[in-house]
Design a protein around this motif. Structure first.
Motif, PDB file in Angstrom:
ATOM      1  N   UNK A  69       0.945  -1.162  -0.034  1.00  0.00           N
ATOM      2  CA  UNK A  69      -0.123   0.001   0.134  1.00  0.00           C
ATOM      3  C   UNK A  69       0.942   1.211  -0.032  1.00  0.00           C
ATOM      4  N   UNK A  70       1.857   1.105  -0.543  1.00  0.00           N
ATOM      5  CA  UNK A  70       2.959   2.130  -0.734  1.00  0.00           C
ATOM      6  C   UNK A  70       3.782   2.285  -2.086  1.00  0.00           C
ATOM      7  N   UNK A  71       3.923   3.395  -2.761  1.00  0.00           N
ATOM      8  CA  UNK A  71       4.887   3.591  -3.881  1.00  0.00           C
ATOM      9  C   UNK A  71       6.012   4.291  -3.716  1.00  0.00           C
ATOM     10  N   UNK A  72       7.123   3.735  -4.360  1.00  0.00           N
ATOM     11  CA  UNK A  72       8.583   4.613  -4.028  1.00  0.00           C
ATOM     12  C   UNK A  72       8.861   5.768  -4.876  1.00  0.00           C
ATOM     13  N   UNK A  73       8.253   5.800  -6.310  1.00  0.00           N
ATOM     14  CA  UNK A  73       8.671   6.759  -7.182  1.00  0.00           C
ATOM     15  C   UNK A  73       7.433   7.076  -8.376  1.00  0.00           C
ATOM     16  N   UNK A  74       7.568   7.896  -8.992  1.00  0.00           N
ATOM     17  CA  UNK A  74       6.717   8.291  -9.925  1.00  0.00           C
ATOM     18  C   UNK A  74       6.498   7.159 -11.148  1.00  0.00           C
ATOM     19  N   UNK A  75       7.480   6.183 -11.374  1.00  0.00           N
ATOM     20  CA  UNK A  75       7.402   5.222 -12.220  1.00  0.00           C
ATOM     21  C   UNK A  75       6.450   4.021 -11.506  1.00  0.00           C
ATOM     22  N   UNK A  76       6.199   4.215 -10.344  1.00  0.00           N
ATOM     23  CA  UNK A  76       5.112   3.256  -9.732  1.00  0.00           C
ATOM     24  C   UNK A  76       3.636   3.590  -9.770  1.00  0.00           C
ATOM     25  N   UNK A  77       3.427   4.775 -10.800  1.00  0.00           N
ATOM     26  CA  UNK A  77       1.968   5.185 -10.679  1.00  0.00           C
ATOM     27  C   UNK A  77       1.868   5.895 -12.051  1.00  0.00           C
ATOM     28  N   UNK A  78       0.415   5.631 -12.399  1.00  0.00           N
ATOM     29  CA  UNK A  78       0.181   6.209 -13.667  1.00  0.00           C
ATOM     30  C   UNK A  78      -1.316   6.771 -13.550  1.00  0.00           C
ATOM     31  N   UNK A  79      -1.794   8.001 -13.591  1.00  0.00           N
ATOM     32  CA  UNK A  79      -3.006   8.700 -13.412  1.00  0.00           C
ATOM     33  C   UNK A  79      -3.106   9.217 -12.045  1.00  0.00           C
ATOM     34  N   UNK A  80      -4.437  10.004 -11.782  1.00  0.00           N
ATOM     35  CA  UNK A  80      -4.402  10.532 -10.557  1.00  0.00           C
ATOM     36  C   UNK A  80      -3.485  11.606 -10.261  1.00  0.00           C
ATOM     37  N   UNK A  81      -3.425  11.936  -8.965  1.00  0.00           N
ATOM     38  CA  UNK A  81      -2.375  13.013  -8.516  1.00  0.00           C
ATOM     39  C   UNK A  81      -1.175  12.751  -8.736  1.00  0.00           C
ATOM     40  N   UNK A  82      -0.273  13.860  -9.052  1.00  0.00           N
ATOM     41  CA  UNK A  82       1.238  13.660  -9.214  1.00  0.00           C
ATOM     42  C   UNK A  82       1.868  13.026  -8.014  1.00  0.00           C
ATOM     43  N   UNK A  83       2.785  12.191  -8.168  1.00  0.00           N
ATOM     44  CA  UNK A  83       3.737  11.367  -7.337  1.00  0.00           C
ATOM     45  C   UNK A  83       4.207  12.562  -6.424  1.00  0.00           C
ATOM     46  N   UNK A  84       4.373  12.390  -5.045  1.00  0.00           N
ATOM     47  CA  UNK A  84       5.259  13.098  -4.158  1.00  0.00           C
ATOM     48  C   UNK A  84       5.945  12.185  -3.172  1.00  0.00           C
ATOM     49  N   UNK A  85       6.790  12.421  -2.656  1.00  0.00           N
ATOM     50  CA  UNK A  85       7.754  11.553  -1.868  1.00  0.00           C
ATOM     51  C   UNK A  85       7.346  11.611  -0.468  1.00  0.00           C
ATOM     52  N   UNK A  86       6.229  10.680  -0.144  1.00  0.00           N
ATOM     53  CA  UNK A  86       5.404  11.092   1.359  1.00  0.00           C
ATOM     54  C   UNK A  86       6.358  10.343   2.316  1.00  0.00           C
ATOM     55  N   UNK A  87       5.684  10.682   3.761  1.00  0.00           N
ATOM     56  CA  UNK A  87       6.345  10.038   4.717  1.00  0.00           C
ATOM     57  C   UNK A  87       6.275   8.726   4.801  1.00  0.00           C
ATOM     58  N   UNK A  88       5.399   8.109   4.204  1.00  0.00           N
ATOM     59  CA  UNK A  88       5.065   6.828   4.154  1.00  0.00           C
ATOM     60  C   UNK A  88       6.125   6.234   3.142  1.00  0.00           C
ATOM     61  N   UNK A  89       6.438   6.614   2.012  1.00  0.00           N
ATOM     62  CA  UNK A  89       7.354   6.386   0.967  1.00  0.00           C
ATOM     63  C   UNK A  89       8.943   6.499   1.538  1.00  0.00           C
ATOM     64  N   UNK A  90       9.311   7.537   2.418  1.00  0.00           N
ATOM     65  CA  UNK A  90      10.505   7.549   3.271  1.00  0.00           C
ATOM     66  C   UNK A  90      10.559   6.547   4.032  1.00  0.00           C
ATOM     67  N   UNK A  91       9.612   6.035   4.737  1.00  0.00           N
ATOM     68  CA  UNK A  91       9.858   4.881   5.692  1.00  0.00           C
ATOM     69  C   UNK A  91      10.020   3.807   5.238  1.00  0.00           C
ATOM     70  N   UNK A  92       9.426   3.366   4.077  1.00  0.00           N
ATOM     71  CA  UNK A  92       9.780   2.217   3.394  1.00  0.00           C
ATOM     72  C   UNK A  92      11.140   2.266   2.592  1.00  0.00           C
ATOM     73  N   UNK A  93      11.589   3.250   2.234  1.00  0.00           N
ATOM     74  CA  UNK A  93      12.867   3.492   1.649  1.00  0.00           C
ATOM     75  C   UNK A  93      13.892   3.459   2.748  1.00  0.00           C
ATOM     76  N   UNK A  94      13.748   3.905   3.718  1.00  0.00           N
ATOM     77  CA  UNK A  94      14.535   3.833   5.153  1.00  0.00           C
ATOM     78  C   UNK A  94      14.661   2.524   5.528  1.00  0.00           C
ATOM     79  N   UNK A  95      13.489   1.775   5.748  1.00  0.00           N
ATOM     80  CA  UNK A  95      13.630   0.201   6.063  1.00  0.00           C
ATOM     81  C   UNK A  95      14.479  -0.392   5.138  1.00  0.00           C
ATOM     82  N   UNK A  96      14.276  -0.320   3.868  1.00  0.00           N
ATOM     83  CA  UNK A  96      15.242  -1.085   2.791  1.00  0.00           C
ATOM     84  C   UNK A  96      16.476  -0.792   2.916  1.00  0.00           C
ATOM     85  N   UNK A  97      16.853   0.432   2.984  1.00  0.00           N
ATOM     86  CA  UNK A  97      18.413   0.597   2.967  1.00  0.00           C
ATOM     87  C   UNK A  97      18.945   0.254   4.314  1.00  0.00           C
TER      88      UNK A  97
END
Length: 324
Positions: A69-97
């Protein structure tokens, strides 16, 4: 459900967001497995990352897959609002790193979820992913994630093929000097170094070094683009944005931020490139002005050319030459 002569699975823990267990594959040993159904808001998913961090911190190969239930980049989305790096995306990236997990890509359709609406209201997102740690990538370097067709649900099922490459012979791993300039490398080394080892001081040091270099190698392989290609790609993106800025009389706030970030990334890449060339040249006589010169590049390429095998003699004495 499991053929015990091939594999067995034991559930270790579960919650509303995940099921964790150990998969014992007769040919590949014990693997930590987590299937995920992430909460819809970043605050709820924080407990998911904490649980996964506690469970996936060992040396065993690990796989995490499911609906994040989280996307990490603009390539993960098509349509709707423009992607922005939300706190949820940052948390997932931090976990992965911090925990050495990597998105190994996929084959099949680009997105795994659709809201099934029509026209401009239709949105596609890649919410479902499969993450592997470096130990898993080392054991199954030919692993492949497939996005299957969306059928009865609004989500596409995903599958991973654990193909063991029996013929792979991994050569020596070389530390890249450019790795020192990436902030993520410090977390990777710290995580690898903190793990407990038994034996003499020399044996412990050797294991820690070996584990660290492997973790860095697989992180680099999955996360870092080849520097020359990255430089060319960034230059192209910057040029397109600058052309748009000139023709439109300016850029939106988001695109101006994107332009500044790409210029910054280009400058960092240009600083890393001489270090990359220097390591491959194996020479120590160059001065600062020689580092990125055409002569210096040719010297490094000539050294690489010497290492090529251009012809070989077979058992019958026939010389076989290299052909493009």
């Amino acid at each position: 459900m499991w053929k015990k002569e091939f594999a067995s699975f034991e559930i270790v823990d579960h919650s509303s967001q995940l099921v964790m267990g150990q998969l014992n594959i007769n040919a590949l040993g014990i693997w930590n497995i987590a299937t995920v159904y992430g909460g819809k808001d970043a605050q709820t998913r924080k407990s998911l990352w904490n649980k996964l961090e506690d469970y996936m911190s060992g040396d065993e190969p690990g796989i995490i897959g499911g609906d994040f239930n989280c996307i990490l980049s603009k390539e993960d989305k098509r349509g709707g609002k423009r992607f922005h790096l939300s706190n949820g995306s940052k948390d997932m990236k931090k976990f992965m790193v911090n925990n050495d997990f990597h998105d190994i890509g996929f084959v099949g359709p680009s997105y795994t979820w659709c809201n099934n609406k029509k026209g401009n209201s239709r949105i596609w997102e890649r919410l479902d992913k499969c993450l592997l740690n470096s130990t898993a990538l080392h054991n199954i370097p030919m692993a492949m994630v497939c996005h299957l067709p969306i059928d009865a649900s609004d989500h596409a099922p995903i599958s991973i093929n654990l193909v063991e490459n029996q013929n792979q012979i991994l050569g020596f791993l070389r530390f890249e000097d450019t790795w020192k300039s990436y902030p993520a490398t410090w977390n990777i080394i710290l995580k690898a170094w903190k793990k407990m080892d038994l034996g003499s001081s020399a044996e412990i040091l050797q294991r820690k070094l070996k584990r660290s270099i492997k973790a860095l190698y697989y992180w680099n392989k999955n996360k870092c683009k080849e520097l020359n290609s990255l430089r060319d790609e960034l230059k192209k993106d910057i040029l397109l944005l600058q052309i748009e800025e000139a023709s439109e009389g300016g850029l939106t706030v988001d695109k101006l931020t994107l332009l500044r970030n790409k210029v910054h990334d280009l400058n960092v890449t240009l600083i890393r490139l001489p270090t990359w060339w220097n390591q491959r040249s194996k020479i120590r006589w160059q001065q600062v002005g020689d580092i990125n010169s055409n002569y210096f590049h040719q010297y490094a390429l000539a050294k690489r050319n010497k290492n090529m095998i251009w012809e070989i003699k077979d058992e019958s004495g026939t010389v076989v030459e290299y052909l493009e």
